[in-house]
Write a protein that holds these residues in place. Structure first.
Motif, PDB file in Angstrom:
ATOM      1  N   SER A  19      45.146   9.135  78.262  1.00 24.71           N
ATOM      2  CA  SER A  19      44.171   8.642  77.279  1.00 24.71           C
ATOM      3  C   SER A  19      44.837   7.731  76.255  1.00 24.71           C
ATOM      4  O   SER A  19      44.249   6.726  75.833  1.00 24.71           O
ATOM      5  N   SER A  20      46.055   8.066  75.870  1.00 28.60           N
ATOM      6  CA  SER A  20      46.763   7.272  74.862  1.00 28.60           C
ATOM      7  C   SER A  20      47.075   5.871  75.366  1.00 28.60           C
ATOM      8  O   SER A  20      46.980   4.890  74.619  1.00 28.60           O
ATOM      9  N   THR A  23      43.658   3.946  75.424  1.00 28.29           N
ATOM     10  CA  THR A  23      43.195   3.659  74.060  1.00 28.29           C
ATOM     11  C   THR A  23      44.073   2.616  73.394  1.00 28.29           C
ATOM     12  O   THR A  23      43.581   1.750  72.660  1.00 28.29           O
ATOM     13  N   ARG A  24      45.365   2.688  73.637  1.00 29.31           N
ATOM     14  CA  ARG A  24      46.294   1.721  73.053  1.00 29.31           C
ATOM     15  C   ARG A  24      45.973   0.307  73.544  1.00 29.31           C
ATOM     16  O   ARG A  24      45.996  -0.647  72.764  1.00 29.31           O
ATOM     17  N   LYS A  27      41.778  -0.417  72.458  1.00 28.01           N
ATOM     18  CA  LYS A  27      41.458  -0.389  71.032  1.00 28.01           C
ATOM     19  C   LYS A  27      42.637  -0.734  70.133  1.00 28.01           C
ATOM     20  O   LYS A  27      42.463  -0.897  68.918  1.00 28.01           O
ATOM     21  N   ASP A  29      44.916   1.250  69.348  1.00 28.56           N
ATOM     22  CA  ASP A  29      45.028   2.422  68.471  1.00 28.56           C
ATOM     23  C   ASP A  29      45.884   3.485  69.138  1.00 28.56           C
ATOM     24  O   ASP A  29      45.976   3.570  70.361  1.00 28.56           O
ATOM     25  N   TYR A  30      46.524   4.324  68.318  1.00 26.76           N
ATOM     26  CA  TYR A  30      47.310   5.445  68.846  1.00 26.76           C
ATOM     27  C   TYR A  30      47.196   6.630  67.905  1.00 26.76           C
ATOM     28  O   TYR A  30      47.322   6.496  66.686  1.00 26.76           O
ATOM     29  N   CYS A  34      46.221  13.824  70.393  1.00 27.10           N
ATOM     30  CA  CYS A  34      45.062  13.365  71.158  1.00 27.10           C
ATOM     31  C   CYS A  34      44.409  14.556  71.857  1.00 27.10           C
ATOM     32  O   CYS A  34      45.092  15.351  72.512  1.00 27.10           O
ATOM     33  N   THR A  37      41.238  15.467  77.592  1.00 24.11           N
ATOM     34  CA  THR A  37      40.029  14.942  78.217  1.00 24.11           C
ATOM     35  C   THR A  37      39.301  16.057  78.965  1.00 24.11           C
ATOM     36  O   THR A  37      39.914  16.838  79.689  1.00 24.11           O
ATOM     37  N   MET A  43      35.746   3.784  80.122  1.00 19.93           N
ATOM     38  CA  MET A  43      35.792   2.658  79.196  1.00 19.93           C
ATOM     39  C   MET A  43      35.943   1.368  79.994  1.00 19.93           C
ATOM     40  O   MET A  43      36.374   1.389  81.152  1.00 19.93           O
ATOM     41  N   ASP A  60      39.343   7.735  82.961  1.00 24.61           N
ATOM     42  CA  ASP A  60      40.425   8.597  82.467  1.00 24.61           C
ATOM     43  C   ASP A  60      40.088  10.024  82.880  1.00 24.61           C
ATOM     44  O   ASP A  60      39.162  10.632  82.349  1.00 24.61           O
TER      45      ASP A  60
END
Length: 203
Positions: A19-20, A23-24, A27, A29-30, A34, A37, A43, A60
Motif C-alpha cells: 500500500s505504501s 500511495t507514494r 498521491k 504521500d507516505y 499504514c 489492507t 486505485m 492492492d
C-alpha cells in the motif's frame, strides 16, 4: 496520443509495504503507520511514456493468511503483477515463490512479472541481498526491482518500467487481447477509416 489501459496487481505478505508503494506513487504521500489492507483496494495510476498515456488499474491485495482465498479474484486477467517482499524480512522473501506459482496456476493470459524488494532504507537490518533476489527473479522469468516507500526511491522507476513493458507487449507481433489500446484519429494513417474518434485494438 495512444491510450493504453492495463491491470496491475500488487501481491505479497502482510506488512511488506504494498500500500505504501502505491500511495507514494499516486498521491506522493507516505505514512509510517499504514493500516492493513482488508481484502483489496483499488486505485488508478497514470504513466506517460513518449506518445503513450497509460492508465493502470492498480489492485492492492491483502497479505494476511485469512484473505488469501480471495486474492485470485483480483489478479484474474491481470496484465502485470508485482510481488513485494521486505528486504529485512526473509520470511516475506520466501513467500514470493508461492505468490508467483499461484498466479501462474490461475491465469491463462500473458502477464509481466515483477519481484520487488521494498524497505531498502533499512540497510542495517537487511536480510536479503540484491544479488540473491535478482538471481531468483531471473530464474522465475521476472523483472527485479528495489524500492523504499519511506525514502521514495525506485517508486517512479518501477511504474515507468511497468509501462514500458506493457508497451512492448502491445507493440509485439501478437499483442494480448486483454490489453486495451486506443489511438487518437489524427494519429492514424491517412488511409485508415474509422467511425469514431478512437480506435481499439480489441474491436
Amino acid at each position: 496520443m495512444k491510450r493504453l489501459t492495463a491491470k496491475l496487481v500488487f501481491m505479497g505478505s502482510q506488512g511488506v509495504g504494498k500500500s505504501s508503494i502505491i500511495t507514494r506513487y499516486i498521491k506522493g504521500d507516505y505514512k509510517m503507520d499504514c493500516e492493513a489492507t482488508i481484502g483489496a483496494s483499488f486505485m488508478y495510476a497514470k504513466v506517460m511514456i513518449q506518445d503513450y498515456q497509460i492508465t493502470l488499474k492498480v489492485w492492492d491485495t491483502a497479505g494476511q493468511e485469512r484473505f488469501r482465498s480471495l486474492v485470485p479474484m483480483y489478479y484474474r486477467n491481470a496484465d502485470a503483477v508485482a510481488i513485494i517482499f521486505d528486504v529485512s524480512d526473509r520470511e516475506s522473501y520466501d513467500q514470493v515463490k508461492y505468490w508467483i506459482n499461484e498466479v501462474r496456476k490461475n491465469t491463462d493470459t500473458p502477464v509481466v512479472y515483477y519481484v520487488v524488494g521494498n524497505k531498502t532504507d533499512l540497510v542495517s537490518s537487511r536480510k536479503v541481498t540484491y544479488d540473491e533476489a535478482k538471481e531468483f527473479a531471473n530464474y522465475v522469468n521476472a523483472h527485479y526491482w528495489e524500492t523504499s516507500a519511506c525514502a521514495n526511491t525506485g517508486i517512479l522507476d518501477l511504474f515507468t518500467n511497468v509501462g514500458k513493458n506493457l508497451i512492448h507487449m502491445i507493440e509485439s507481433e501478437r499483442p494480448p487481447t486483454n490489453l486495451k489500446l486506443e489511438v487518437d484519429s489524427e494519429d492514424l494513417p491517412s488511409n485508415t477509416k474509422v467511425n469514431s474518434s478512437t480506435y481499439c485494438c480489441n474491436v
